[in-house]
Design a protein around this motif. Structure first.
Motif, PDB file in Angstrom:
ATOM      1  N   PRO A 153       0.836  -1.207   0.000  1.00 56.57           N
ATOM      2  CA  PRO A 153       0.000   0.000   0.000  1.00 56.57           C
ATOM      3  C   PRO A 153       0.868   1.254   0.000  1.00 56.57           C
ATOM      4  O   PRO A 153       1.973   1.265   0.564  1.00 56.57           O
ATOM      5  N   ASN A 154       0.376   2.282  -0.661  1.00 54.57           N
ATOM      6  CA  ASN A 154       1.073   3.571  -0.651  1.00 54.57           C
ATOM      7  C   ASN A 154       0.706   4.296   0.654  1.00 54.57           C
ATOM      8  O   ASN A 154      -0.274   5.041   0.715  1.00 54.57           O
ATOM      9  N   VAL A 155       1.480   4.013   1.682  1.00 53.04           N
ATOM     10  CA  VAL A 155       1.161   4.514   3.027  1.00 53.04           C
ATOM     11  C   VAL A 155       1.157   6.031   3.065  1.00 53.04           C
ATOM     12  O   VAL A 155       0.359   6.646   3.782  1.00 53.04           O
ATOM     13  N   GLU A 156       2.040   6.645   2.289  1.00 56.89           N
ATOM     14  CA  GLU A 156       2.122   8.101   2.294  1.00 56.89           C
ATOM     15  C   GLU A 156       0.803   8.724   1.863  1.00 56.89           C
ATOM     16  O   GLU A 156       0.357   9.711   2.441  1.00 56.89           O
ATOM     17  N   LYS A 157       0.166   8.134   0.838  1.00 58.02           N
ATOM     18  CA  LYS A 157      -1.102   8.674   0.361  1.00 58.02           C
ATOM     19  C   LYS A 157      -2.269   8.240   1.239  1.00 58.02           C
ATOM     20  O   LYS A 157      -3.218   8.984   1.450  1.00 58.02           O
ATOM     21  N   GLN A 158      -2.214   7.004   1.744  1.00 51.80           N
ATOM     22  CA  GLN A 158      -3.322   6.507   2.552  1.00 51.80           C
ATOM     23  C   GLN A 158      -3.374   7.144   3.937  1.00 51.80           C
ATOM     24  O   GLN A 158      -4.443   7.434   4.465  1.00 51.80           O
ATOM     25  N   PHE A 159      -2.160   7.302   4.545  1.00 54.57           N
ATOM     26  CA  PHE A 159      -2.114   7.776   5.930  1.00 54.57           C
ATOM     27  C   PHE A 159      -1.267   9.034   6.097  1.00 54.57           C
ATOM     28  O   PHE A 159      -0.916   9.399   7.221  1.00 54.57           O
ATOM     29  N   GLY A 160      -0.920   9.690   5.000  1.00 47.08           N
ATOM     30  CA  GLY A 160      -0.052  10.871   5.097  1.00 47.08           C
ATOM     31  C   GLY A 160      -0.624  11.949   5.983  1.00 47.08           C
ATOM     32  O   GLY A 160       0.056  12.536   6.823  1.00 47.08           O
ATOM     33  N   GLU A 161      -1.917  12.246   5.801  1.00 49.60           N
ATOM     34  CA  GLU A 161      -2.549  13.281   6.614  1.00 49.60           C
ATOM     35  C   GLU A 161      -2.567  12.886   8.100  1.00 49.60           C
ATOM     36  O   GLU A 161      -2.378  13.713   8.987  1.00 49.60           O
ATOM     37  N   MET A 162      -2.822  11.575   8.348  1.00 52.86           N
ATOM     38  CA  MET A 162      -2.858  11.122   9.734  1.00 52.86           C
ATOM     39  C   MET A 162      -1.492  11.223  10.397  1.00 52.86           C
ATOM     40  O   MET A 162      -1.393  11.525  11.591  1.00 52.86           O
ATOM     41  N   ARG A 163      -0.441  11.009   9.615  1.00 52.67           N
ATOM     42  CA  ARG A 163       0.911  11.163  10.176  1.00 52.67           C
ATOM     43  C   ARG A 163       1.136  12.596  10.615  1.00 52.67           C
ATOM     44  O   ARG A 163       1.721  12.864  11.678  1.00 52.67           O
ATOM     45  N   ILE A 164       0.645  13.540   9.786  1.00 52.39           N
ATOM     46  CA  ILE A 164       0.787  14.951  10.145  1.00 52.39           C
ATOM     47  C   ILE A 164      -0.027  15.257  11.403  1.00 52.39           C
ATOM     48  O   ILE A 164       0.432  15.940  12.327  1.00 52.39           O
ATOM     49  N   VAL A 165      -1.267  14.704  11.439  1.00 52.57           N
ATOM     50  CA  VAL A 165      -2.128  14.922  12.607  1.00 52.57           C
ATOM     51  C   VAL A 165      -1.480  14.374  13.874  1.00 52.57           C
ATOM     52  O   VAL A 165      -1.437  15.037  14.921  1.00 52.57           O
ATOM     53  N   PHE A 166      -0.955  13.146  13.777  1.00 53.05           N
ATOM     54  CA  PHE A 166      -0.318  12.545  14.950  1.00 53.05           C
ATOM     55  C   PHE A 166       0.937  13.310  15.361  1.00 53.05           C
ATOM     56  O   PHE A 166       1.230  13.453  16.553  1.00 53.05           O
ATOM     57  N   SER A 167       1.693  13.798  14.383  1.00 54.87           N
ATOM     58  CA  SER A 167       2.895  14.577  14.703  1.00 54.87           C
ATOM     59  C   SER A 167       2.525  15.857  15.433  1.00 54.87           C
ATOM     60  O   SER A 167       3.149  16.226  16.437  1.00 54.87           O
ATOM     61  N   ILE A 168       1.473  16.535  14.897  1.00 50.86           N
ATOM     62  CA  ILE A 168       1.021  17.760  15.566  1.00 50.86           C
ATOM     63  C   ILE A 168       0.497  17.443  16.963  1.00 50.86           C
ATOM     64  O   ILE A 168       0.766  18.162  17.940  1.00 50.86           O
ATOM     65  N   LEU A 169      -0.259  16.329  17.066  1.00 50.04           N
ATOM     66  CA  LEU A 169      -0.808  15.930  18.359  1.00 50.04           C
ATOM     67  C   LEU A 169       0.292  15.679  19.382  1.00 50.04           C
ATOM     68  O   LEU A 169       0.236  16.188  20.508  1.00 50.04           O
ATOM     69  N   LEU A 170       1.306  14.913  18.967  1.00 50.75           N
ATOM     70  CA  LEU A 170       2.407  14.618  19.896  1.00 50.75           C
ATOM     71  C   LEU A 170       3.189  15.869  20.256  1.00 50.75           C
ATOM     72  O   LEU A 170       3.561  16.081  21.413  1.00 50.75           O
ATOM     73  N   GLY A 171       3.453  16.711  19.249  1.00 48.55           N
ATOM     74  CA  GLY A 171       4.203  17.943  19.508  1.00 48.55           C
ATOM     75  C   GLY A 171       3.465  18.868  20.445  1.00 48.55           C
ATOM     76  O   GLY A 171       4.049  19.403  21.402  1.00 48.55           O
ATOM     77  N   LEU A 172       2.158  19.076  20.177  1.00 43.81           N
ATOM     78  CA  LEU A 172       1.368  19.947  21.042  1.00 43.81           C
ATOM     79  C   LEU A 172       1.234  19.367  22.442  1.00 43.81           C
ATOM     80  O   LEU A 172       1.254  20.106  23.439  1.00 43.81           O
ATOM     81  N   THR A 173       1.074  18.040  22.516  1.00 48.42           N
ATOM     82  CA  THR A 173       0.982  17.402  23.840  1.00 48.42           C
ATOM     83  C   THR A 173       2.225  17.686  24.659  1.00 48.42           C
ATOM     84  O   THR A 173       2.145  18.029  25.853  1.00 48.42           O
ATOM     85  N   PHE A 174       3.389  17.558  24.021  1.00 52.91           N
ATOM     86  CA  PHE A 174       4.642  17.796  24.743  1.00 52.91           C
ATOM     87  C   PHE A 174       4.783  19.266  25.143  1.00 52.91           C
ATOM     88  O   PHE A 174       5.147  19.580  26.277  1.00 52.91           O
ATOM     89  N   LEU A 175       4.449  20.191  24.214  1.00 56.39           N
ATOM     90  CA  LEU A 175       4.587  21.617  24.522  1.00 56.39           C
ATOM     91  C   LEU A 175       3.591  22.055  25.593  1.00 56.39           C
ATOM     92  O   LEU A 175       3.935  22.809  26.509  1.00 56.39           O
ATOM     93  N   ILE A 176       2.331  21.559  25.481  1.00 50.80           N
ATOM     94  CA  ILE A 176       1.330  21.910  26.504  1.00 50.80           C
ATOM     95  C   ILE A 176       1.727  21.320  27.855  1.00 50.80           C
ATOM     96  O   ILE A 176       1.547  21.955  28.903  1.00 50.80           O
ATOM     97  N   SER A 177       2.293  20.096  27.829  1.00 48.71           N
ATOM     98  CA  SER A 177       2.768  19.485  29.080  1.00 48.71           C
ATOM     99  C   SER A 177       3.847  20.345  29.715  1.00 48.71           C
ATOM    100  O   SER A 177       3.841  20.575  30.935  1.00 48.71           O
TER     101      SER A 177
END
Length: 460
Positions: A153-177
């Motif tokens: 599967p072309n993971v970049e196209k299938q889950f590319g947006e989710m990777r960005i969402v998860f990256s933002i989620l993890l980054g914001l979680t760490f900064l808010i923490s």
């Protein structure tokens, strides 16, 4: 130098970072053990379905067109014919390096399980790595010829947006923490800063501190203990100042008398009879100074608690009788009656210090008992050694009893009870009894008398 606030923030940030790393490693381990094979099975089913639909299609669609349509559904495909020529469909693979023996095995009808066999430094990242090795290889019949089809599967196209969402989620979680840690660390450090300020105030001699005593945690306990310590220090400082004041007064009074009477005698402005009276007063005042200095030296020695008790066994009853004989002149002068009840008792204690105790107590009784009064002295053994001094003297007001062992405390000043005394005698008694791990109690009624009861440990 890092402040406690900075240390707490850095500590919590480090904990959050380490927790994230550990969680990431455990999730990778879970993927490797549980999800990797399951993921391969799903992709294998898709690859087999692609092969089956093409081989059983009735419209004779060219393989290129068919695979391009499949690739448009977010798949990466690579087709190798019998001449080992490869054709890609969809996005390119990052690497096409694949052992020829593997390709040949697929051309021979075998299945290549690349996903389960693919190795990566971090397990879960293997799911996203678009390497030809990280694919499923199956045989497919094209125009009567077996070819090798590699699918992933072309993971970049299938889950590319989710990777960005998860990256933002993890980054914001760490900064808010970090932000929340910085805020709440301030609340944790605030009472400690107050304690620091309170410490500086106490060091400057100011004991009026206000702390948060209502907290029901360790900091609240610390604040309450700190306030108690401040009260104790204030009391100690007050006692020190009062001690210095009293010592100065006790020394200054006899010195003033001595200087005045000496000057009068030297100027020969008084008669011989008056000079003799003045010399008698000078002698008494000198005795007071001598007694005061001895008591102060003894208290100083006892306060250091470096005083080693030279314990020895001796007859307690004989020691008390000896004190009675030594003070015979004082109590005979006032026509006092002494009643003794002293059975034979052997005690193990510091002979010299206990002698000071009995001397101070007996002199006090003699001093404050009116003429023709009675002093009772008794001793007995129960679980402890009990020694009692009771007189028929003027007594002590009940409200003053808790303070009579304080240094320089002179009870009943209006009745001149402490006349010719220094206010140190009972302090010395209390200190010596404490060093012997004993107890002393006092009861008194005005115009009826006073009773001291001393309890000492009894050792054979």
């Amino acid at each position: 130098m890092k402040t406690l606030y900075v240390r707490i923030v850095l500590t919590f940030a480090l904990i959050a970072l380490i927790s994230g790393v550990i969680a990431f490693l455990f999730s990778n381990l879970y993927y490797q053990i549980k999800l990797k094979d399951y993921n391969e099975e799903k992709i294998l089913e898709v690859a087999q379905e692609i092969s089956f639909l093409y081989e059983h299609s009735d419209d004779n669609m060219p393989v290129d067109e068919y695979l391009n349509r499949i690739a448009n559904m977010n798949f990466q495909l690579y087709l190798v014919n019998q001449d080992m020529e490869g054709f890609r469909f969809g996005d390119e693979f990052r690497s096409y390096a694949l052992d020829g023996a593997i390709i040949q095995s697929v051309l021979n009808g075998e299945t290549y399980h690349g996903i389960s066999e693919f190795q990566s430094s971090l397990f879960v990242t293997g799911f996203f790595k678009d390497d030809i090795k990280n694919s499923i290889g199956i045989p497919i019949k094209v125009d009567g010829e077996i070819q090798a089809l590699f699918v992933r599967p072309n993971v970049e196209k299938q889950f590319g947006e989710m990777r960005i969402v998860f990256s933002i989620l993890l980054g914001l979680t760490f900064l808010i923490s970090l932000a929340l840690i910085a805020i709440f660390a301030g609340f944790l450090v605030r009472p400690i800063k107050k304690l620091t300020k309170a410490t500086k105030r106490i060091a400057g001699g100011h004991y009026d501190i206000q702390l948060d005593r209502n907290r029901r945690d360790e900091i609240g306990d610390l604040a309450r203990d700190f306030e108690r310590m401040a009260i104790s220090l204030k009391k100690l400082d007050d006692m020190r100042q009062e001690f210095v004041s009293n010592v100065s007064h006790e020394i200054q009074s006899p010195l003033t008398s001595i200087r005045g009477f000496t000057k009068a005698i030297r100027t020969k402005s008084v008669s011989a009879e008056q000079a003799d009276q003045y010399l008698e007063i000078i002698e008494k005042e000198s005795g007071r100074l001598s007694s005061l200095s001895k008591q102060l030296l003894m208290l100083s020695s006892l306060d250091k608690e470096a005083k080693v008790l030279h314990k020895e066994s001796f007859r307690l009853d004989e020691q008390i009788r000896e004190i009675v004989l030594l003070t015979e002149w004082e109590w005979n002068t006032k026509n006092l009656k002494l009643e003794l009840d002293l059975p034979e008792i052997v005690v193990k204690a510091d002979r010299q210090l206990l002698q000071q105790v009995w001397t101070n107590l007996l002199i006090n009784s003699i001093k404050f008992t009116a003429e023709a009064g009675t002093i009772f002295i008794s001793a007995a053994i129960d679980d402890q050694i009990l020694v009692t001094f009771r007189d028929t003297g003027t007594g002590i007001p009940e409200e003053e009893l808790p303070y009579i062992f304080d240094r320089f405390y002179m009870a009943d000043k209006s009745r001149n009870r402490a006349q010719a005394g220094s206010g140190l005698g009972l302090s010395v008694v209390k200190k010596i009894i404490d060093l012997h791990e004993g107890e002393i109690e006092v009861t008194s009624k005005l115009e009826e008398g006073t009773e001291f009861i001393i309890r000492l440990p009894w050792r054979e």
